[in-house]
Design an enzyme around this catalytic site. Structure first.
Site, PDB file in Angstrom:
ATOM      1  N   ASP A   9      -1.780   0.170   2.046  1.00 32.27           N
ATOM      2  CA  ASP A   9      -1.619  -0.715   1.130  1.00 32.27           C
ATOM      3  C   ASP A   9      -1.695  -2.063   1.314  1.00 32.27           C
ATOM      4  O   ASP A   9      -1.476  -2.401   2.333  1.00 32.27           O
ATOM      5  CB  ASP A   9       0.343   0.009   0.735  1.00 32.27           C
ATOM      6  CG  ASP A   9       0.495  -0.559  -0.904  1.00 32.27           C
ATOM      7  OD1 ASP A   9      -0.235  -0.589  -1.925  1.00 32.27           O
ATOM      8  OD2 ASP A   9       1.556  -1.170  -1.153  1.00 32.27           O
ATOM      9  N   SER A  10      -1.061  -2.191   0.158  1.00 31.55           N
ATOM     10  CA  SER A  10      -1.682  -4.158   0.267  1.00 31.55           C
ATOM     11  C   SER A  10      -0.825  -4.170   1.495  1.00 31.55           C
ATOM     12  O   SER A  10      -0.363  -6.028   1.524  1.00 31.55           O
ATOM     13  CB  SER A  10      -1.774  -5.067  -1.109  1.00 31.55           C
ATOM     14  OG  SER A  10      -0.704  -4.445  -1.925  1.00 31.55           O
ATOM     15  N   TYR A  41      -3.200  -8.638  -4.706  1.00 27.71           N
ATOM     16  CA  TYR A  41      -4.403  -7.843  -4.471  1.00 27.71           C
ATOM     17  C   TYR A  41      -4.287  -8.682  -6.439  1.00 27.71           C
ATOM     18  O   TYR A  41      -5.824  -8.746  -6.265  1.00 27.71           O
ATOM     19  CB  TYR A  41      -4.901  -6.425  -4.327  1.00 27.71           C
ATOM     20  CG  TYR A  41      -5.463  -6.250  -3.109  1.00 27.71           C
ATOM     21  CD1 TYR A  41      -5.426  -7.120  -1.845  1.00 27.71           C
ATOM     22  CD2 TYR A  41      -4.887  -4.959  -2.638  1.00 27.71           C
ATOM     23  CE1 TYR A  41      -5.420  -6.736  -0.757  1.00 27.71           C
ATOM     24  CE2 TYR A  41      -5.267  -4.407  -1.175  1.00 27.71           C
ATOM     25  CZ  TYR A  41      -5.652  -5.956  -0.285  1.00 27.71           C
ATOM     26  OH  TYR A  41      -5.717  -5.646   0.776  1.00 27.71           O
ATOM     27  N   GLY A  42      -3.858  -8.050  -7.001  1.00 28.38           N
ATOM     28  CA  GLY A  42      -4.078  -8.137  -8.000  1.00 28.38           C
ATOM     29  C   GLY A  42      -4.620  -9.708  -9.086  1.00 28.38           C
ATOM     30  O   GLY A  42      -5.564  -9.630 -10.134  1.00 28.38           O
ATOM     31  N   CYS A  73      -1.906   2.376  -2.585  1.00 25.95           N
ATOM     32  CA  CYS A  73      -2.146   1.326  -3.922  1.00 25.95           C
ATOM     33  C   CYS A  73      -2.953   1.747  -5.211  1.00 25.95           C
ATOM     34  O   CYS A  73      -4.161   2.343  -4.820  1.00 25.95           O
ATOM     35  CB  CYS A  73      -2.719   0.031  -2.663  1.00 25.95           C
ATOM     36  SG  CYS A  73      -2.674  -1.513  -4.277  1.00 25.95           S
ATOM     37  N   GLU A 151       8.954  -6.330  -2.741  1.00 26.57           N
ATOM     38  CA  GLU A 151       8.389  -6.744  -1.001  1.00 26.57           C
ATOM     39  C   GLU A 151       9.859  -7.355  -0.404  1.00 26.57           C
ATOM     40  O   GLU A 151      10.118  -7.194   1.197  1.00 26.57           O
ATOM     41  CB  GLU A 151       7.348  -7.914  -0.969  1.00 26.57           C
ATOM     42  CG  GLU A 151       6.014  -7.067  -1.186  1.00 26.57           C
ATOM     43  CD  GLU A 151       5.144  -6.844  -0.373  1.00 26.57           C
ATOM     44  OE1 GLU A 151       5.748  -7.026   1.119  1.00 26.57           O
ATOM     45  OE2 GLU A 151       4.287  -5.431  -0.459  1.00 26.57           O
ATOM     46  N   CYS A 188       3.244   1.442  -9.671  1.00 27.04           N
ATOM     47  CA  CYS A 188       2.640   0.360  -8.878  1.00 27.04           C
ATOM     48  C   CYS A 188       3.132   1.246  -8.030  1.00 27.04           C
ATOM     49  O   CYS A 188       4.332   2.063  -8.019  1.00 27.04           O
ATOM     50  CB  CYS A 188       2.326  -0.876  -9.489  1.00 27.04           C
ATOM     51  SG  CYS A 188       2.539  -1.533  -7.464  1.00 27.04           S
ATOM     52  N   HIS A 190       4.725  -0.395  -5.060  1.00 26.95           N
ATOM     53  CA  HIS A 190       6.061  -0.827  -4.942  1.00 26.95           C
ATOM     54  C   HIS A 190       6.978  -0.402  -5.946  1.00 26.95           C
ATOM     55  O   HIS A 190       8.202  -0.305  -5.313  1.00 26.95           O
ATOM     56  CB  HIS A 190       5.659  -2.369  -5.890  1.00 26.95           C
ATOM     57  CG  HIS A 190       5.238  -3.177  -4.187  1.00 26.95           C
ATOM     58  ND1 HIS A 190       3.713  -2.756  -4.049  1.00 26.95           N
ATOM     59  CD2 HIS A 190       5.243  -3.621  -3.079  1.00 26.95           C
ATOM     60  CE1 HIS A 190       3.109  -3.472  -2.867  1.00 26.95           C
ATOM     61  NE2 HIS A 190       4.520  -3.939  -2.545  1.00 26.95           N
TER      62      HIS A 190
END
Length: 265
Positions: A9-10, A41-42, A73, A151, A188, A190
């Site tokens: 994943d990012s 990333y977006g 992701c 995060e 997502c 996340h």
């Protein structure tokens, strides 16, 4: 570590997928790699980002020699699955918004799609809606701020309800409308990490649907004989290791990440 499942994943979003894999295959050896140096990333151009994803995944596969790669992701999956499958000699499992199971679950035929701006706007997402939820109204909410919140949350910083509510305001409005949505796609990886906060803040009860279970089933279809192979588990790699990331990974059973050098694949 032949036989492991490598989750990419990012950032830490893939930890929600790791949790789903552990529920389904508690004996499987899991490794984790993230490209947090390029997070989020977006905001990157598609062509450059595709090249970067392939390079990072190639480096991670070389480092831990997994049986299967899970691209945990949505952005990376919509861009790089085919290039990765061309260059890697192992199965590659992608992540897509769980539109299909959400549509099957909804009684009001009104869905919420909570995702990043990139995922909300991609033609691939529209095709999923047309194919699996053509009879549903879909309220799309781009909530990039939730990526940062997730995060930070796993890094030890408690989310601020005021900021979460600001990002979620369009979703709450649709949930309280005269023809309300009743099911939300967490588009997502996340976002499932914030489920306790989402449930607490929602003005009405909602069903929250993510892709974790579907990813776990697909991994089992591709690599079931290898999922109980044993061996070392919990290795982690990152393009920008640090104490906050180490803390986040430790909450899901991973070791402090080692630096992952990235070259062109």
């Amino acid at each position: 570590m032949v036989g492991s499942v490598l989750i990419f994943d990012s950032g830490v979003g893939g930890l929600s997928v790791a949790a789903a894999l552990r529920r389904h295959y508690p004996e499987a050896a899991l490794s984790y790699a993230c490209d947090n140096a390029w997070l989020p990333y977006g905001l990157r151009a598609d062509e450059v980002l595709t090249q970067r994803i392939v390079a990072v995944c190639c480096a991670a596969v070389a480092a831990c020699r997994p049986a299967v790669l899970v691209v945990a992701c949505n952005t990376a999956s919509t861009l790089a699955l085919e290039p990765l499958r061309r260059v890697l000699g192992i199965p590659v499992v992608g992540t897509v918004p769980a539109i299909k199971p959400a549509a099957a679950l909804s009684r009001t035929r009104h869905l919420g799609l909570l995702a990043t701006t990139a995922t909300v706007r991609r033609p691939y997402t529209q095709r999923l809606i047309e194919h699996f939820a053509a009879d549903c109204r879909v309220t799309r909410v781009a909530a990039d701020a939730l990526v940062t919140a997730a995060e930070a949350w796993l890094g030890g910083v408690t989310p601020e309800p005021v900021r979460l509510n600001a990002a979620l305001a369009p979703l709450w409005q649709a949930a309280s409308a005269s023809e309300p949505l009743d099911t939300v796609v967490l588009g997502c990886t996340h976002f499932p990490l914030l489920t306790p906060w989402l449930v607490r803040l929602s003005p009405v009860p909602l069903a929250w649907v993510d892709s974790g279970a579907a990813i776990a089933r697909r991994v089992g279809q591709l690599a079931a004989p290898l999922l109980s192979a044993g061996g070392a588990s919990g290795q982690a790699f990152a393009t920008a290791p640090g104490p906050a990331l180490a803390r986040a990974l430790s909450t899901h059973g991973f070791q402090p990440p080692r630096y992952l050098p990235v070259a062109e694949c």
